[in-house]
Design a protein around this motif. Structure first.
Motif, short mmCIF file in Angstrom:
data_model
loop_
_atom_site.label_atom_id
_atom_site.label_comp_id
_atom_site.label_asym_id
_atom_site.label_seq_id
_atom_site.Cartn_x
_atom_site.Cartn_y
_atom_site.Cartn_z
N ASP A 143 0.88 -1.17 0.00
CA ASP A 143 0.00 0.00 0.00
C ASP A 143 0.92 1.23 0.00
N HIS A 144 1.28 1.67 -1.21
CA HIS A 144 2.28 2.75 -1.33
C HIS A 144 1.80 4.05 -0.69
N VAL A 145 0.48 4.29 -0.74
CA VAL A 145 -0.05 5.54 -0.19
C VAL A 145 0.08 5.54 1.34
N ALA A 146 -0.35 4.44 1.96
CA ALA A 146 -0.28 4.35 3.43
C ALA A 146 1.19 4.33 3.90
N LEU A 147 2.03 3.64 3.14
CA LEU A 147 3.46 3.55 3.50
C LEU A 147 4.10 4.94 3.45
N TRP A 148 3.78 5.67 2.38
CA TRP A 148 4.39 7.01 2.21
C TRP A 148 3.94 7.97 3.32
N LYS A 149 2.67 7.83 3.74
CA LYS A 149 2.18 8.68 4.86
C LYS A 149 3.05 8.48 6.10
N LYS A 150 3.43 7.21 6.34
CA LYS A 150 4.27 6.92 7.51
C LYS A 150 5.68 7.50 7.31
N MET A 151 6.14 7.50 6.07
CA MET A 151 7.44 8.12 5.77
C MET A 151 7.35 9.62 6.07
N GLU A 152 6.26 10.24 5.63
CA GLU A 152 6.07 11.69 5.88
C GLU A 152 6.06 11.98 7.38
N GLU A 153 5.47 11.08 8.14
CA GLU A 153 5.43 11.29 9.60
C GLU A 153 6.84 11.33 10.21
N GLN A 154 7.78 10.65 9.56
CA GLN A 154 9.17 10.65 10.07
C GLN A 154 9.79 12.03 9.89
N VAL A 155 9.41 12.72 8.81
CA VAL A 155 9.87 14.10 8.61
C VAL A 155 9.22 15.00 9.67
N ASP A 156 7.91 14.84 9.84
CA ASP A 156 7.18 15.66 10.83
C ASP A 156 7.81 15.50 12.23
N ALA A 157 8.23 14.27 12.54
CA ALA A 157 8.77 13.99 13.88
C ALA A 157 10.24 14.42 14.00
N GLY A 158 10.84 14.91 12.91
CA GLY A 158 12.22 15.38 12.95
C GLY A 158 13.25 14.27 12.89
N ARG A 159 12.82 13.06 12.53
CA ARG A 159 13.79 11.95 12.49
C ARG A 159 14.56 11.93 11.18
N THR A 160 14.03 12.54 10.15
CA THR A 160 14.75 12.64 8.88
C THR A 160 14.41 13.97 8.23
N LYS A 161 15.38 14.55 7.51
CA LYS A 161 15.13 15.84 6.84
C LYS A 161 14.35 15.60 5.54
N ASN A 162 14.67 14.49 4.87
CA ASN A 162 14.07 14.20 3.56
C ASN A 162 13.68 12.74 3.50
N ILE A 163 12.74 12.44 2.62
CA ILE A 163 12.37 11.04 2.38
C ILE A 163 12.43 10.76 0.88
N GLY A 164 12.66 9.51 0.55
CA GLY A 164 12.77 9.18 -0.86
C GLY A 164 12.59 7.69 -1.10
N LEU A 165 12.91 7.30 -2.33
CA LEU A 165 12.62 5.95 -2.81
C LEU A 165 13.88 5.32 -3.38
N SER A 166 13.90 4.00 -3.39
CA SER A 166 15.00 3.31 -4.06
C SER A 166 14.42 2.12 -4.81
N ASN A 167 14.90 1.91 -6.01
CA ASN A 167 14.49 0.78 -6.85
C ASN A 167 13.00 0.86 -7.24
N TYR A 168 12.42 2.05 -7.26
CA TYR A 168 11.04 2.22 -7.73
C TYR A 168 11.07 2.53 -9.22
N ASN A 169 10.04 2.08 -9.96
CA ASN A 169 9.94 2.44 -11.37
C ASN A 169 9.03 3.66 -11.53
N ILE A 170 8.92 4.14 -12.78
CA ILE A 170 8.19 5.40 -13.02
C ILE A 170 6.74 5.29 -12.54
N SER A 171 6.10 4.14 -12.82
CA SER A 171 4.69 4.02 -12.45
C SER A 171 4.55 4.04 -10.91
#
Ligand SMILES: NC(=O)c1ccc[n+]([C@@H]2O[C@H](COP(=O)([O-])OP(=O)(O)OC[C@H]3O[C@@H](n4cnc5c(N)ncnc54)[C@H](OP(=O)(O)O)[C@@H]3O)[C@@H](O)[C@H]2O)c1
Length: 329
Positions: free
Chosen positions: A141-169
């Motif tokens: 569930d990429h949408v739910a997963l990404w929301k949790k990634m965003e929460e890590q920025v909100d909590a100050g645990r990471t400055k940026n979030i990103g992806l690895s090995n994802y394709n364009i779609s």
């Protein structure tokens, strides 16, 4: 010589245009990071599964606490493991990585791979089912997963979030729902696998590209053999006659040519080495330019998909998962 080129991330933060890879650095991690910091490396790439976070943490702690480097002058990336690719596990793995790295925050937190694997307590590595295949989760569930990634920025645990090995779609799916856009895509990228469509797509969407396997890892078969896998037919990029010719013309090494090529197309390579001389070589690429003729020859060496080496086949069966990102071989 310090890396003099930076990629600007959407939040305005600057990422050094060359970093240190730490996959398979094993017990040499801490010493390699110390040497790299001495030589001016300020961008370090790791991942929960590399087993290098603790060694990096020890080196960073020593450098920061002694005042030899300021935390804000470093750029540290780590990654959510495949067994963490589940909305309920992001925060737990993020916190584990911060603890190992002895940091309050990282600069970039990436989803390592779009396929989620089942988690067995006490291990960060996917396990096998009785049928010999990797124990995978259902569709991510990429949408739910990404929301949790965003929460890590909100909590100050990471400055940026990103992806690895994802394709364009898959990136498009994330972009559509994102409140905080992915700052970076880390993929296998080198002179033999240039992935121009993907790189252009990222440029258009303001996503910085980081290149792993920038040297087509000449030691990859040592790793495969050590974990009991069949060695692969690895192309010898550093021995390519065209690369060697351009290296001679500039009085540089083949590694410096293929790294410089990536820098000139606006991509940040993260070559791994534990050898001082190679660490020096890899960062000494900011005092020369490849001319248009060199670039044309190097662009012409692209072999496309057949040159993809990191197909994650060490995780048997992941290629059948609906989120497997790569085209068929
Ligand atoms: N996101 C992902 O899924 C993913 C996947 C793979 C890797 N990565 C990241 O990307 C980094 C780079 O990829 P990689 O380590 O697999 O491959 P790589 O950087 O292409 O190659 C590393 C290998 O090249 C050798 N080397 C380094 N500098 C050299 C030079 N100047 N001349 C000749 N040989 C040289 C190293 O030797 P020594 O070891 O002997 O120094 C090592 O064996 C990793 O370390 C990791 O941080 C990410």
């Amino acid at each position: 010589m310090a890396a003099k080129i930076y990629l600007t991330l959407p939040c305005g933060q600057k990422m050094p245009g060359l970093g240190l890879g730490t996959f398979d650095t094993n017990e040499e991690t801490e010493a390699a990071v110390n040497t790299a910091l001495e030589l001016g490396y300020r961008h370090i790439d790791t991942a929960f599964v590399y087993d290098s976070e603790n060694g990096i943490g020890r080196a960073l702690n020593q450098w920061i606490s002694s005042g030899k480097v300021k935390r804000e002058d470093l750029f540290i990336t780590t990654k959510l493991p495949m067994v963490g690719v589940h909305p309920d596990r992001v925060e737990m793995f993020m916190k584990k990585s911060l603890e190992s790295l002895q940091l309050d925050y990282v600069d970039l937190y990436l989803i390592h791979f779009p396929v989620g694997c089942k988690l067995k307590e006490g291990t960060g590595w996917p396990y096998l089912e009785e049928n010999g295949e990797t124990a995978v989760e259902g569709k991510t569930d990429h949408v739910a997963l990404w929301k949790k990634m965003e929460e890590q920025v909100d909590a100050g645990r990471t400055k940026n979030i990103g992806l690895s090995n994802y394709n364009i779609s898959q990136i498009t799916t994330v972009l559509k729902s994102a409140r905080i856009k992915p700052a970076c895509l880390q993929v296998e990228l080198n002179v033999y696998l240039q992935q121009r469509e993907l790189v252009d797509f990222c440029k258009k969407n303001g996503i910085a590209n980081v290149a792993y396997f920038p040297l087509v890892n000449p030691s990859y078969n040592n790793f495969l053999t050590r974990i009991g896998q069949e060695p692969k037919q690895m192309p010898n990029l550093l021995g390519d006659p065209e690369v060697v010719k351009i290296a001679q013309k500039h009085s540089k090494s083949p590694a410096q040519i293929v790294l410089r090529f990536l820098v000139q197309i606006g991509v940040a390579p993260i070559p791994k080495s534990v050898i001082r001389q190679q660490l020096v070589e890899n960062i000494s690429i900011f005092d020369f330019n490849l001319d248009e003729g060199d670039m044309k020859i190097l662009r012409g060496l692209d072999k496309g998909e057949p040159a993809r080496m990191a197909r994650f086949e060490i995780f048997k069966g992941v290629d059948k998962h609906p989120d497997y990102p790569f085209p068929e071989e």
